[in-house]
Design an enzyme around this catalytic site. Structure first.
Site, PDB file in Angstrom:
ATOM      1  CD  GLU A 209      -3.127   0.933   2.309  1.00 10.85           C
ATOM      2  OE1 GLU A 209      -3.814   1.816   2.620  1.00 10.85           O
ATOM      3  OE2 GLU A 209      -2.716  -0.106   3.192  1.00 10.85           O
ATOM      4  N   GLY A 210       0.387   2.214  -0.712  1.00  9.12           N
ATOM      5  CA  GLY A 210       1.123   3.606  -1.021  1.00  9.12           C
ATOM      6  C   GLY A 210       0.395   4.664  -1.483  1.00  9.12           C
ATOM      7  N   GLY A 211       0.916   5.907  -1.577  1.00  7.33           N
ATOM      8  CA  GLY A 211       0.056   6.941  -1.972  1.00  7.33           C
ATOM      9  C   GLY A 211      -0.515   6.616  -3.575  1.00  7.33           C
ATOM     10  CG  PHE A 212       0.717   3.383  -5.494  1.00 12.46           C
ATOM     11  CD1 PHE A 212      -0.097   2.072  -5.503  1.00 12.46           C
ATOM     12  CD2 PHE A 212       1.974   3.216  -5.091  1.00 12.46           C
ATOM     13  CE1 PHE A 212       0.419   0.942  -4.984  1.00 12.46           C
ATOM     14  CE2 PHE A 212       2.556   2.248  -4.557  1.00 12.46           C
ATOM     15  CZ  PHE A 212       1.719   0.841  -4.446  1.00 12.46           C
ATOM     16  N   GLY A 213      -2.188   3.920  -4.201  1.00  6.21           N
ATOM     17  CA  GLY A 213      -3.268   2.902  -3.887  1.00  6.21           C
ATOM     18  C   GLY A 213      -2.763   1.724  -3.086  1.00  6.21           C
ATOM     19  NE  ARG A 214      -6.297  -0.178   1.133  1.00  3.27           N
ATOM     20  CZ  ARG A 214      -7.360  -0.026   1.818  1.00  3.27           C
ATOM     21  NH1 ARG A 214      -8.201  -1.128   1.607  1.00  3.27           N
ATOM     22  NH2 ARG A 214      -7.377   0.803   3.097  1.00  3.27           N
TER      23      ARG A 214
ATOM     24  CE  LYS B 243       0.665   0.678  -9.697  1.00  7.03           C
ATOM     25  NZ  LYS B 243       2.007   1.086  -9.629  1.00  7.03           N
TER      26      LYS B 243
ATOM     27  CG  ASP C 173       9.572   7.302  -8.502  1.00  2.18           C
ATOM     28  OD1 ASP C 173      10.081   7.627  -7.569  1.00  2.18           O
ATOM     29  OD2 ASP C 173       8.275   6.525  -8.181  1.00  2.18           O
TER      30      ASP C 173
END
Length: 384
Positions: A98-103, A119, A217
């Site tokens: 899980e991160g800022g982008f979603g799960r 994702k 990135d």
């Protein structure tokens, strides 16, 4: 490249160029999905993405990539229902990241007997339509053993979902930084192999992809590891087509993760492949030291990894202070010195003085050769 020459490897030509563990998820049969298998199929992709926000910009991005040719799209188009079945309705027990982008969920494609990573982008998250489109198009253009394989995507209504091969050992970050006491640290040669593979992925993007692609990135959490700890670069939402023709850089908004961005890019927005080389140097220093690039738990003068390392680079007697204590001195001292020399070159303030990623790969191929007889206890850290 005088520092890299210490590896004494004959110059070679330019390099040409997981899956989750077995799942017994009970899911319904997935109906065959339409595939886009050619350039004409790719041209329809932007129209399958919701144009509610920034539609014209998305179309421009897609057309910009299309005009360069060399595009094939093996990615499969899934419906939301299919991917809900694949993940048991996005079962929280199958959540693997899980991160800022979603799960990210573990999923199982029954028709192909394939375990996948799904994702699901957060509709309110930092990764929006632009990044989703960039990732699908980029991974449809490039294919290499050190780049994660995109299996398909879903753009149903407001849903934005990406389906990848699943990597059972998850990210490099989880095996390198802030390890719990009961977790075994990566040994020296595994670290060098991971660095070499990740560098090869960048080399493919810079030197073989046409047009070249700037990853933008590069960080430990974006390097995924398969069952044999082979690395693959993931998350191409910020990838950018590199300069072509007479250009020596591309100008773009500054994006990425704090601490990993090259200084000239952070200050001016001017992006080159050497920006990726700097980011590689930061991650390579993390690999060597086991320290995070930014760590607020450290004393103030040690919070920033690069700032901490710079004075140590100047004194060879202090190189052992930069080795991860979890290695317990089990590394070839000569190899440590050479690895730190490579990191130092990649972290040069002036982009023009950094090595090409192909030269970094050459040096790492040498450092990754296992020579257990060379592993000797490190000198006393207090020496000198």
């Amino acid at each position: 490249m005088s520092i890299l020459s210490c590896c004494r490897i004959p110059k070679r030509g330019t390099m040409r160029k997981s899956s989750l563990k077995s799942s017994k998820s009970s899911v319904h049969e997935i109906k065959p999905s339409k595939k886009y298998e050619n350039r004409e199929g790719l041209s329809t992709f932007p129209r399958s993405v919701s144009m509610n926000t920034g539609g014209m910009k998305q179309r421009i991005i897609a057309e910009d990539i299309l005009k360069h040719g060399n595009v094939g799209v093996p990615a499969e188009v899934f419906t939301f229902r299919e991917l809900a079945n694949t993940t048991e309705n996005f079962n929280p027990e199958l959540l693997v990241g899980e991160g800022g982008f979603g799960r990210v969920y573990k999923g199982y494609l029954k028709k192909t007997n394939q375990v996948v990573a799904v994702k699901q982008l957060d509709r309110n998250g930092i990764q929006g339509n632009r990044e989703f489109l960039s990732e699908v198009l980029t991974l449809s253009m490039v294919h290499h053993p050190n780049l994660v394989n995109l299996i398909g995507y879903c753009a149903d209504g407001q849903q934005r979902i990406l389906v990848y091969e699943y990597m059972p050992n998850r990210s490099l970050e989880e095996h390198l930084l802030d390890l719990p006491p009961n977790k075994k640290a990566l040994d020296w040669y595994t670290r060098m192999e991971i660095a070499k593979g990740a560098a090869r992925g960048l080399e493919y993007l810079h030197d073989t992809a046409n047009p070249p692609i700037i990853y933008r990135d590069f960080k430990a959490s974006n390097i995924l590891l398969d069952e044999k700890f082979n690395p693959k670069l993931s998350d191409f939402g910020l990838a950018k087509l590199g300069p072509t023709g007479e250009q020596d850089h591309v100008s773009t908004r500054v994006m990425g993760t704090y601490g990993y961005c090259a200084p000239e890019y952070a200050q001016t927005g001017q992006l080159t492949t050497k920006s990726d080389v700097y980011s590689f140097g930061v991650v390579f220093l993390e690999i060597i030291s086991g320290r995070r690039v930014i760590d607020s738990t450290k004393p103030t003068e040690e919070e920033n990894l690069v700032d901490w390392a710079k004075p140590l680079f100047k004194d060879k007697r202090k190189f052992v202070l930069m080795a991860d204590p979890l290695l317990e001195g089990k590394y070839p001292v000569k190899g440590l010195y050479q690895a730190l020399a490579i990191a130092s070159m990649c972290l040069q303030e002036e982009a023009s003085t950094r090595p090409l990623i192909g030269d970094v790969v050459t040096a790492l191929e040498y450092l990754a050769i296992r020579a257990d007889a060379e592993i000797t206890p490190a000198p006393d850290e207090q020496e000198g």
